[in-house]
Design an enzyme around this catalytic site. Structure first.
Site, short mmCIF file in Angstrom:
data_model
loop_
_atom_site.label_atom_id
_atom_site.label_comp_id
_atom_site.label_asym_id
_atom_site.label_seq_id
_atom_site.Cartn_x
_atom_site.Cartn_y
_atom_site.Cartn_z
N GLU A 81 0.84 -1.19 0.00
CA GLU A 81 0.00 0.00 0.00
C GLU A 81 0.88 1.24 0.00
O GLU A 81 0.38 2.35 0.16
CB GLU A 81 -0.97 -0.02 1.18
CG GLU A 81 -0.31 -0.05 2.54
CD GLU A 81 -1.32 -0.04 3.67
OE1 GLU A 81 -1.40 -1.04 4.37
OE2 GLU A 81 -2.04 0.95 3.84
N CYS A 113 -3.61 -2.84 4.40
CA CYS A 113 -2.75 -3.87 4.99
C CYS A 113 -3.22 -5.29 4.69
O CYS A 113 -2.56 -6.26 5.05
CB CYS A 113 -2.66 -3.66 6.51
SG CYS A 113 -2.07 -2.03 6.96
N HIS A 235 -3.19 -8.90 12.35
CA HIS A 235 -2.52 -7.72 11.79
C HIS A 235 -2.20 -6.79 12.95
O HIS A 235 -3.05 -6.54 13.82
CB HIS A 235 -3.44 -7.04 10.78
CG HIS A 235 -2.97 -5.67 10.41
ND1 HIS A 235 -1.71 -5.44 9.93
CD2 HIS A 235 -3.58 -4.45 10.49
CE1 HIS A 235 -1.56 -4.14 9.72
NE2 HIS A 235 -2.69 -3.52 10.06
N1 COA Z 1 1.33 4.81 30.08
C1 COA Z 1 0.64 3.73 29.62
N2 COA Z 1 -0.36 3.83 28.68
C2 COA Z 1 -0.65 5.05 28.20
C3 COA Z 1 0.03 6.21 28.66
C4 COA Z 1 1.05 6.05 29.65
N3 COA Z 1 1.75 7.10 30.10
N4 COA Z 1 -0.49 7.29 28.00
C5 COA Z 1 -1.45 6.82 27.17
N5 COA Z 1 -1.55 5.46 27.29
C6 COA Z 1 -2.42 4.55 26.55
C7 COA Z 1 -3.83 5.05 26.35
O1 COA Z 1 -4.64 4.79 27.48
C8 COA Z 1 -4.23 4.25 25.12
O2 COA Z 1 -4.53 2.94 25.50
P1 COA Z 1 -5.99 2.30 25.17
O3 COA Z 1 -6.17 2.42 23.68
O4 COA Z 1 -5.85 0.87 25.59
O5 COA Z 1 -6.98 3.10 25.92
C9 COA Z 1 -2.94 4.17 24.31
O6 COA Z 1 -1.89 4.46 25.23
C10 COA Z 1 -2.87 5.17 23.15
O7 COA Z 1 -3.21 6.42 23.66
P2 COA Z 1 -4.09 7.42 22.79
O8 COA Z 1 -4.35 8.62 23.60
O9 COA Z 1 -5.28 6.70 22.23
O10 COA Z 1 -3.03 7.74 21.63
P3 COA Z 1 -3.17 8.54 20.28
O11 COA Z 1 -4.34 9.46 20.27
O12 COA Z 1 -1.82 9.11 20.03
O13 COA Z 1 -3.50 7.40 19.19
C11 COA Z 1 -3.08 5.60 17.73
C12 COA Z 1 -2.86 6.16 19.12
C13 COA Z 1 -2.54 4.17 17.66
C14 COA Z 1 -4.55 5.57 17.39
C15 COA Z 1 -2.29 6.49 16.73
O14 COA Z 1 -0.91 6.29 16.92
C16 COA Z 1 -2.62 6.26 15.27
O15 COA Z 1 -3.49 6.90 14.71
N6 COA Z 1 -1.88 5.33 14.61
C17 COA Z 1 -2.05 5.02 13.22
C18 COA Z 1 -3.30 4.23 12.87
C19 COA Z 1 -3.40 2.88 13.32
O16 COA Z 1 -2.41 2.32 13.74
N7 COA Z 1 -4.62 2.33 13.23
C20 COA Z 1 -4.93 1.04 13.74
C21 COA Z 1 -5.84 0.16 12.93
S1 COA Z 1 -5.16 -0.39 11.36
#
Ligand code: COA
Length: 389
Positions: A81, A113, A235
């Site tokens: 992709e 993916c 995945h």
């Molecule tokens: N210690 C431990 N955990 C922590 C933390 C800390 N200090 N701070 C935050 N977290 C946890 C949150 O609680 C959350 O866990 P949960 O999802 O189990 O509730 C996790 O870390 C991520 O935090 P979040 O605030 O949701 O992060 P974000 O807004 O930066 O988004 C993604 C995370 C993965 C969604 C983002 O990186 C992203 O968009 N990635 C690309 C897309 C992707 O991977 N999609 C997935 C499907 S294909």
């Protein structure tokens, strides 16, 4: 009795460089617990200036050709992709770099993916039609999001090559499959962008919906009961996603979904993804490699696969591990591929991230950075120039 078809050999490759999440966290002031625990990532593979999906793919596939030769390979399926051309399949460059016979069809497949799983299933169909043939299926991707975006922490890059044929030495792929499609805008990359756009939280929800849909279809087509599976390979856009997905599946079927049960079912599948990062199409097959390379003995055991591609398409299917499989694994080479990466500091990573080729049709050589077997030497007259080292 129907012919047994599946994965005869599997080989992975990743990049020259690696960025630890500690460096990203230090730069952007994030608590490292969010990366290490919250999303389950330790580091991400970063391509050198002279690496791309083609050099990674060729590096993954070369050991397969070295071991088995190219006789009988009449199809190469390249799933990605992070395509480098809107018309020409990246697989044609790989076909050339590997010196494969001209009596071969080569094609590129895309559905986020999920693409490599489509490739694997299409390969099985081709082999069923002519059991003397073997198909080289390659998943290769560079996951790239905007700097300073939430997606930045979930980048990575890798390729997995698989030789598909009859009487496979590693894994028999079974029927049926459970399939699912829903039109969702959780992740996409318009043709004019180098980096993907993502609604991360929407994407997690879409993934969970797809797990449910694919499993439902699998059971409606007389798939195995959940308790048959020795392990589950998901995945992994980030490794924590596999935990979320399996918990969702267990809850959906009404099974206990405590942390220990989930860790036992998929703990071994995350070892490569947690240090490589998201490799899009390759991610689920890196999970398989990590499981096979680490598990004590999976002979005759069934493994459940959940392949998800944003947008979205998902498939649940099963594979059964073939007796003697361990003699065919590439565990040492896989560790070598991961351990050889050189650590970047944040500034050097950022510079590599911002590199693009000028679109002026001129001669643009790339600096010689990779120590891998193939490199992208540059761009000349809009044509990518590759070389074997
Ligand atoms: N210690 C431990 N955990 C922590 C933390 C800390 N200090 N701070 C935050 N977290 C946890 C949150 O609680 C959350 O866990 P949960 O999802 O189990 O509730 C996790 O870390 C991520 O935090 P979040 O605030 O949701 O992060 P974000 O807004 O930066 O988004 C993604 C995370 C993965 C969604 C983002 O990186 C992203 O968009 N990635 C690309 C897309 C992707 O991977 N999609 C997935 C499907 S294909």
């Amino acid at each position: 009795m129907s012919t047994s078809i599946g994965i005869h050999d599997l080989s992975l490759a990743t990049t020259e460089f690696v960025l630890p999440h500690t460096a990203l966290a230090e730069y952007n002031g994030t608590d490292i617990g969010k990366y290490h625990v919250g999303i389950g990532q330790q580091s991400m593979s970063v391509p050198a200036a002279d690496e791309d999906i083609v050099t990674l793919a060729a590096a993954a596939a070369a050991p397969i050709i070295a071991r088995h030769g190219s006789d009988g390979i009449r199809t190469v399926i390249f799933a990605t992709e992070s395509s480098i051309d809107q018309a020409k399949s990246a697989g044609v460059y790989v076909h050339s770099l590997l010196g494969l016979p001209s009596a071969c069809r080569v094609v590129e497949l895309k559905q986020a993916c999920y693409g490599a799983t489509a490739g694997l299933q299409f390969a099985i169909g081709l082999v069923r039609r002519d059991p003397t043939q073997r198909v080289l299926v390659i998943a290769s991707d560079v996951s790239k999001y905007d700097l300073d975006s939430p997606g930045e922490a979930t980048q990575g890059a890798a390729a997995v090559a698989m030789l598909v044929g009859t009487d496979p030495a590693v894994l028999r792929i079974e029927e049926p499959s459970g399939v699912f499609t829903a039109d969702v805008m959780d992740f996409w990359r318009p043709n004019y962008r180098d980096t993907a756009l993502v609604d991360g939280h929407e994407s997690i929800a879409a993934y969970l919906q797809a797990v449910e849909g694919a499993w439902k279809d699998y059971t409606e087509h007389d798939g195995r009961p959940l308790e048959d599976f020795a392990a589950f390979v998901y995945h992994q856009p980030f490794t924590k996603m596999a935990y979320k997905a399996h918990r969702h599946l267990l809850d959906y079927v009404g099974f206990a979904s405590d942390k220990d049960t989930i860790s036992k079912a998929l703990g071994l599948t995350t070892a490569y993804n947690t240090v490589i990062g998201n490799s899009y199409t390759a991610s689920v097959y890196l999970g398989l490699a990590a499981l096979l390379d680490q598990a004590e003995d999976l002979t005759d055991r069934s493994i459940g696969f959940l392949s998800y591609g944003s947008g979205s398409v998902a498939e649940f299917f099963a594979g059964t591990v073939v007796p003697g499989y361990r003699e065919h694994l590439r565990t040492e080479a896989h560790h070598e591929s991961i351990d050889r990466r050189k650590t970047l500091d944040y500034a050097a990573y950022r510079e590599l991230h911002q590199r693009t080729f000028p679109a002026d049709g001129g001669d643009h050589l790339t600096p010689a950075q990779t120590s891998g077997p193939f490199r992208l030497a540059g761009l000349r007259g809009h044509k990518r120039i590759y070389e074997a080292r």
